[in-house]
Scaffold this active site. Structure first.
Site, PDB file in Angstrom:
ATOM      1  N   LYS A 187       0.784  -1.408   0.275  1.00 53.19           N
ATOM      2  CA  LYS A 187       0.116   0.025  -0.305  1.00 53.19           C
ATOM      3  C   LYS A 187       0.743   1.405   0.128  1.00 53.19           C
ATOM      4  O   LYS A 187       0.566   1.479   0.982  1.00 53.19           O
ATOM      5  CB  LYS A 187      -1.010   0.255   1.304  1.00 53.19           C
ATOM      6  CG  LYS A 187      -2.129   0.805   1.190  1.00 53.19           C
ATOM      7  CD  LYS A 187      -3.450  -0.242   2.461  1.00 53.19           C
ATOM      8  CE  LYS A 187      -5.098   1.271   2.102  1.00 53.19           C
ATOM      9  NZ  LYS A 187      -5.095   1.099   0.428  1.00 53.19           N
ATOM     10  N   GLU A 223      -7.650  -4.888 -10.786  1.00 50.54           N
ATOM     11  CA  GLU A 223      -8.535  -4.394  -9.548  1.00 50.54           C
ATOM     12  C   GLU A 223      -9.822  -2.842 -10.651  1.00 50.54           C
ATOM     13  O   GLU A 223      -9.250  -3.056 -11.667  1.00 50.54           O
ATOM     14  CB  GLU A 223      -7.683  -3.914  -9.102  1.00 50.54           C
ATOM     15  CG  GLU A 223      -6.381  -4.751  -8.039  1.00 50.54           C
ATOM     16  CD  GLU A 223      -6.053  -3.713  -6.775  1.00 50.54           C
ATOM     17  OE1 GLU A 223      -6.620  -3.725  -5.773  1.00 50.54           O
ATOM     18  OE2 GLU A 223      -4.684  -4.175  -6.803  1.00 50.54           O
TER      19      GLU A 223
HETATM   20  C1  LIG Z   1      -5.205  -0.581  -4.301  1.00 51.32           C
HETATM   21  C2  LIG Z   1      -6.406  -1.456  -3.758  1.00 51.32           C
HETATM   22  N1  LIG Z   1      -7.275  -2.333  -3.744  1.00 51.32           N
HETATM   23  C3  LIG Z   1      -8.248  -3.234  -2.899  1.00 51.32           C
HETATM   24  C4  LIG Z   1      -8.245  -2.353  -1.776  1.00 51.32           C
HETATM   25  C5  LIG Z   1      -9.130  -3.362  -0.665  1.00 51.32           C
HETATM   26  O1  LIG Z   1      -8.068  -3.611   0.355  1.00 51.32           O
HETATM   27  P1  LIG Z   1      -8.983  -3.259   1.591  1.00 51.32           P
HETATM   28  O2  LIG Z   1     -10.323  -4.405   1.606  1.00 51.32           O
HETATM   29  O3  LIG Z   1      -7.972  -3.600   2.829  1.00 51.32           O
HETATM   30  O4  LIG Z   1      -9.651  -2.125   2.483  1.00 51.32           O
HETATM   31  C6  LIG Z   1      -7.706  -1.319  -1.445  1.00 51.32           C
HETATM   32  C7  LIG Z   1      -8.154  -0.339  -0.061  1.00 51.32           C
HETATM   33  O5  LIG Z   1      -7.304  -0.658   0.407  1.00 51.32           O
HETATM   34  C8  LIG Z   1      -6.978  -0.630  -1.982  1.00 51.32           C
HETATM   35  O6  LIG Z   1      -6.195   0.766  -1.965  1.00 51.32           O
END
Ligand SMILES: Cc1ncc(COP(=O)(O)O)c(C=O)c1O
Length: 342
Positions: A187, A223
């Site tokens: 992240k 995504e």
């Molecule tokens: C690029 C990306 N994909 C997926 C997610 C979903 O992750 P989570 O379910 O941990 O919020 C997020 C959000 O945090 C994200 O920034």
């Protein structure tokens, strides 16, 4: 210093920063280990213009929520998954690896100190934003000498008010979100700056978000904006496998588990073709912000595809209700995902 929580109109919360009482702050030198920090009033911080994060994007973050539940308890949802992910993200960005226990304790401290900023049951949540930045000055491209870990918080409203409207997504054939073997599975802040332009182009032309394709094989999907993507076809739930360029979402993992354990349907973490998505029975995306959000239409190079007649599908609806039910303590937390804060 934060606004007076008594002045907050809980019915008009969106996803904008509302400053709260305090933030957590710790610092760490390069090659050292993290040690506990402290709560300080929410406010601006001072940085050298040469700070690593400002010049070379050496920064990572997390996003998690504290909820007030039906049982009038305050809970965090699977915070240990965020702790694990930030530890992985820091390592990838050459930042001293975040201590998972310290991270969890800090998250609890910030929730406790800002408890009066948590919206009433059903009106939203307290969004926590942990960040870790290279704050020491650097000139050449190299890891900074000093790092800062902050968690700030903001009350936020539910992502959708009233009925959920299925999304209209645009497949982007012009931009990739993340490269294979790059930093897509961390992240890292740079991933989000890269997504601003494709996302704003799509929004300007009437779409809700973009679907990113795999940079190594453009037949495969990755995504949706900043959320993970799922399809349902013939009662099988499929999502792209985690092969380095996809963020391992906490909601993604939760949905896979709920589908297997509670709905007894087959799940596959595998390659997912764009063609399969366009002809799926149901499509949805998942994330802390969007929870489980249906997709009703997809526009690709070959035109517009309607999914389930533009309506939320049965499995999408069930997964969304199961997840929200657990988070709000409207049903039993048999998987032990809630972390109550007393
Ligand atoms: C690029 C990306 N994909 C997926 C997610 C979903 O992750 P989570 O379910 O941990 O919020 C997020 C959000 O945090 C994200 O920034």
């Amino acid at each position: 210093m934060g606004i007076d929580p008594k002045t907050i109109d809980w019915d008009s919360l969106g996803f904008n920063l509302i400053e709260t009482r305090s933030m957590y702050k710790a610092t760490c030198k390069k090659d050292d280990s993290w040690s506990p920090g402290e709560l300080i009033p929410f406010g601006n911080i001072e940085l050298s213009p040469a700070a690593g994060v400002l010049n070379y994007g050496q920064g990572v973050f997390e996003g998690m929520k504290a909820y007030r539940t039906l049982k009038n308890r305050i809970v965090l949802f699977r915070p240990e998954m965020n702790a694990k992910r930030i530890s992985m993200s820091t390592k990838r960005l050459c930042i001293p690896e975040m201590d998972e226990e310290l991270f969890l304790k800090a998250a609890i401290e910030i929730v406790k100190d800002n408890v009066d900023y948590i919206p009433p049951y059903g009106k939203g949540s307290l969004y926590l934003r942990p960040v870790v930045w290279g704050t020491g000055p650097v000139l050449g491209v190299k890891p900074a000498d000093e790092y800062t870990f902050i968690i700030f918080a903001s009350p936020v409203g539910p992502y959708f008010k009233g009925n959920i409207k299925p999304l209209h997504l645009k497949v982007t054939h012009n931009f990739h979100r993340a490269a294979p073997k790059g930093i897509g599975n961390a992240k890292a802040i740079g991933n989000y700056s890269a997504s601003l332009y494709p996302s704003s182009l799509a929004k300007k032309t009437g779409f809700d978000e973009v679907i990113y394709l795999n940079a190594g094989n453009e037949q495969l999907i990755e995504e949706v904006g900043s959320a993970n993507m799922f399809i349902v076809k013939d009662n099988v739930l499929k999502t792209p496998r985690l092969a380095g360029s996809i963020l391992p979402g906490v909601t993604r993992d939760s949905v896979l588990t709920l589908a297997k354990e509670k709905l007894d349907i087959e799940v596959q973490e595998t390659d997912v073709l764009l063609d399969e998505v366009c002809s799926a029975d149901e499509v949805f995306c998942t994330g802390t912000a969007v929870v489980v959000t249906p997709v009703g239409k997809i526009t690709s190079e070959d035109g517009e595809h309607s999914i389930n007649d533009g309506k939320i599908g049965i499995i999408t609806h069930e997964l969304r209700s199961l997840l929200l039910g657990i988070q709000r303590e409207e049903c039993e937390d048999t998987l032990n995902w809630l972390h109550p804060i007393d």
